[in-house]
Design a protein around this motif. Structure first.
Motif, PDB file in Angstrom:
ATOM      1  N   ARG A 288     -43.262  -4.593  43.472  1.00  0.00           N
ATOM      2  CA  ARG A 288     -44.647  -5.034  43.357  1.00  0.00           C
ATOM      3  C   ARG A 288     -45.044  -5.381  41.927  1.00  0.00           C
ATOM      4  NH1 ARG A 288     -47.482  -0.410  47.160  1.00  0.00           N
ATOM      5  NH2 ARG A 288     -46.410  -0.949  49.103  1.00  0.00           N
TER       6      ARG A 288
ATOM      7  N   ARG B 167     -42.091  -8.200  48.561  1.00  0.00           N
ATOM      8  CA  ARG B 167     -43.464  -7.694  48.477  1.00  0.00           C
ATOM      9  C   ARG B 167     -43.527  -6.197  48.718  1.00  0.00           C
ATOM     10  NH1 ARG B 167     -44.514 -12.341  51.524  1.00  0.00           N
ATOM     11  NH2 ARG B 167     -44.632 -11.060  53.410  1.00  0.00           N
ATOM     12  N   ARG B 168     -42.723  -5.687  49.642  1.00  0.00           N
ATOM     13  CA  ARG B 168     -42.811  -4.272  49.987  1.00  0.00           C
ATOM     14  C   ARG B 168     -42.132  -3.378  48.951  1.00  0.00           C
ATOM     15  NH1 ARG B 168     -44.036  -0.506  53.395  1.00  0.00           N
ATOM     16  NH2 ARG B 168     -42.604   1.176  53.954  1.00  0.00           N
ATOM     17  N   ASN B 169     -41.060  -3.834  48.395  1.00  0.00           N
ATOM     18  CA  ASN B 169     -40.260  -2.956  47.541  1.00  0.00           C
ATOM     19  C   ASN B 169     -40.454  -3.199  46.048  1.00  0.00           C
ATOM     20  OD1 ASN B 169     -38.170  -1.474  49.466  1.00  0.00           O
ATOM     21  ND2 ASN B 169     -38.458  -3.545  50.231  1.00  0.00           N
TER      22      ASN B 169
ATOM     23  N   LEU C 150     -40.031   4.912  51.152  1.00  0.00           N
ATOM     24  CA  LEU C 150     -39.330   3.710  51.570  1.00  0.00           C
ATOM     25  C   LEU C 150     -37.916   4.075  51.983  1.00  0.00           C
ATOM     26  CD1 LEU C 150     -40.416   1.190  48.787  1.00  0.00           C
ATOM     27  CD2 LEU C 150     -41.319   1.354  51.095  1.00  0.00           C
TER      28      LEU C 150
ATOM     29  N   THR D 229     -33.508  -0.988  53.510  1.00  0.00           N
ATOM     30  CA  THR D 229     -33.742  -2.139  52.629  1.00  0.00           C
ATOM     31  C   THR D 229     -32.432  -2.806  52.241  1.00  0.00           C
ATOM     32  OG1 THR D 229     -35.772  -1.158  51.754  1.00  0.00           O
ATOM     33  CG2 THR D 229     -34.711  -2.852  50.417  1.00  0.00           C
TER      34      THR D 229
ATOM     35  N   ARG E 107     -45.600   2.404  43.225  1.00  0.00           N
ATOM     36  CA  ARG E 107     -45.671   2.920  44.583  1.00  0.00           C
ATOM     37  C   ARG E 107     -46.753   4.000  44.666  1.00  0.00           C
ATOM     38  NH1 ARG E 107     -40.325   5.540  47.058  1.00  0.00           N
ATOM     39  NH2 ARG E 107     -39.547   3.525  46.343  1.00  0.00           N
TER      40      ARG E 107
END
Length: 327
Positions: free
Chosen positions: A167, A163-165, A178, A183, A172
């Motif tokens: 999408r 979800r964070r990296n 990030l 990660t 972004r």
């Protein structure tokens, strides 16, 4: 370290007074738990079951014939358990189960969470485990539940990374940064943990299949039914772990691809900026030559004309780049 558990009126109770005694273990003993045992502790356990226990070297063997065997009615099974799963260095530890009649002996050199939890519960003496087969079932179920909890937590972690990296169509936001190295570390740790879990599940699968077949060992009907049910659980967890391993590979490839794309974008921007600055630099270099017979050096509007030419030489390439949608 030797832990003695006895049958106290149909319930499992930790007889701590017998742990450090030099006398033979009590006749009501149901479970002997050996953690990094000494020679004397091994001798007490072997005297109880009347058979030799596997050594540390034998526990390290990977052949199925060495790990799963029945000798003179004594069932010996060695599996690998997932330990230290909550740390940065998860490991697998070998655990041996030796079942002789109604008594169970376990040998391990790192304490799995399932063993620690069962010992704590047995302190109160309210566990209805009157024989070794029931204790074995409780320990194996604890190991399976622990592995399932680790895989479930790892799945949640992978979803959070996704979800964070990544999408989908959402880009972004401007200014958002990030930590790509972090990660990659999180993805690598998840893959390492899943790999250890699959090794443990594979050994449990072989043990439960061997136990359910009941070859050379007279297990009760309820015990064989439990072994088949536990085997189904382990098989399902192994399939889920395989799915998670595929997800780790996909996230790793996606992360490396995204990092590569972002680096290419940076290189492209730097290259375009270099091209845009080249024409003004060329004009300034030519007009700034300090020769005696320099053409136009006596022109009254030479300086502003040079500035205007530098500005135009920068704007024209920029317009061309924008029209081509390179930026």
């Amino acid at each position: 370290m030797l832990h003695v558990f006895i049958n106290d009126g149909g319930f499992l109770r930790w007889a701590k007074e017998a742990d450090t005694a030099s006398d033979p273990v009590p006749p009501r003993t149901v479970w002997l738990d050996l953690l990094n045992p000494t020679t004397d502790e091994l001798a007490r356990a072997e005297a109880m079951i009347g058979a030799p226990l596997p050594t540390r070297e034998q526990m390290a063997e990977i052949e199925e014939s060495s790990r799963l065997r029945v000798v003179n009615g004594v069932l010996s099974m060695t599996v690998t358990a997932l330990v230290w799963a909550d740390t940065d260095e998860p490991r697998i530890a070998t655990v041996s189960f030796v079942l002789a009649g109604r008594r169970l002996v376990t040998i391990h050199h790192i304490d799995p969470q399932a063993f620690l939890a069962l010992r704590r519960r047995a302190t109160h003496g309210d566990l209805p485990y009157p024989k070794g087969e029931a204790v074995l079932a409780a320990l194996v179920e604890g190991m399976v539940d622990r592995t399932a909890a680790v895989l479930r937590r790892t799945g949640i972690e992978l979803d959070a990374i996704n979800r964070r990296n990544f999408r989908g169509r959402t880009l972004r936001s401007r200014g958002e940064t990030l930590d790509d190295s972090q990660t990659l570390k999180r993805i690598g740790h998840a893959g390492h943990l899943i790999g250890k879990a699959r090794v443990s599940l594979a050994s449990l699968n072989r043990m439960l299949d061997f136990f359910a077949r009941n070859e050379g060992w007279s297990a009760g009907k309820s015990t064989r039914r439990w072994a088949r049910t536990a085997l189904q659980d382990v098989t399902g967890l192994d399939e889920y772990a395989g799915f998670q391993a595929g997800k780790v590979a996909l996230l790793l490839d996606s992360a490396l691809g995204r990092i590569n794309v972002e680096q290419n974008e940076i290189v492209k921007i730097v290259s375009i900026i270099t091209v845009l600055l080249f024409p003004p630099t060329l004009v300034a270099s030519i007009c700034g030559m300090n020769f005696t017979a320099m053409p136009g050096s006596d022109e009254p509007h030479g300086y502003p004309s040079s500035l205007l030419l530098m500005l135009l030489s920068a704007l024209l390439p920029m317009i061309f780049v924008r029209l081509r949608r390179w930026l």
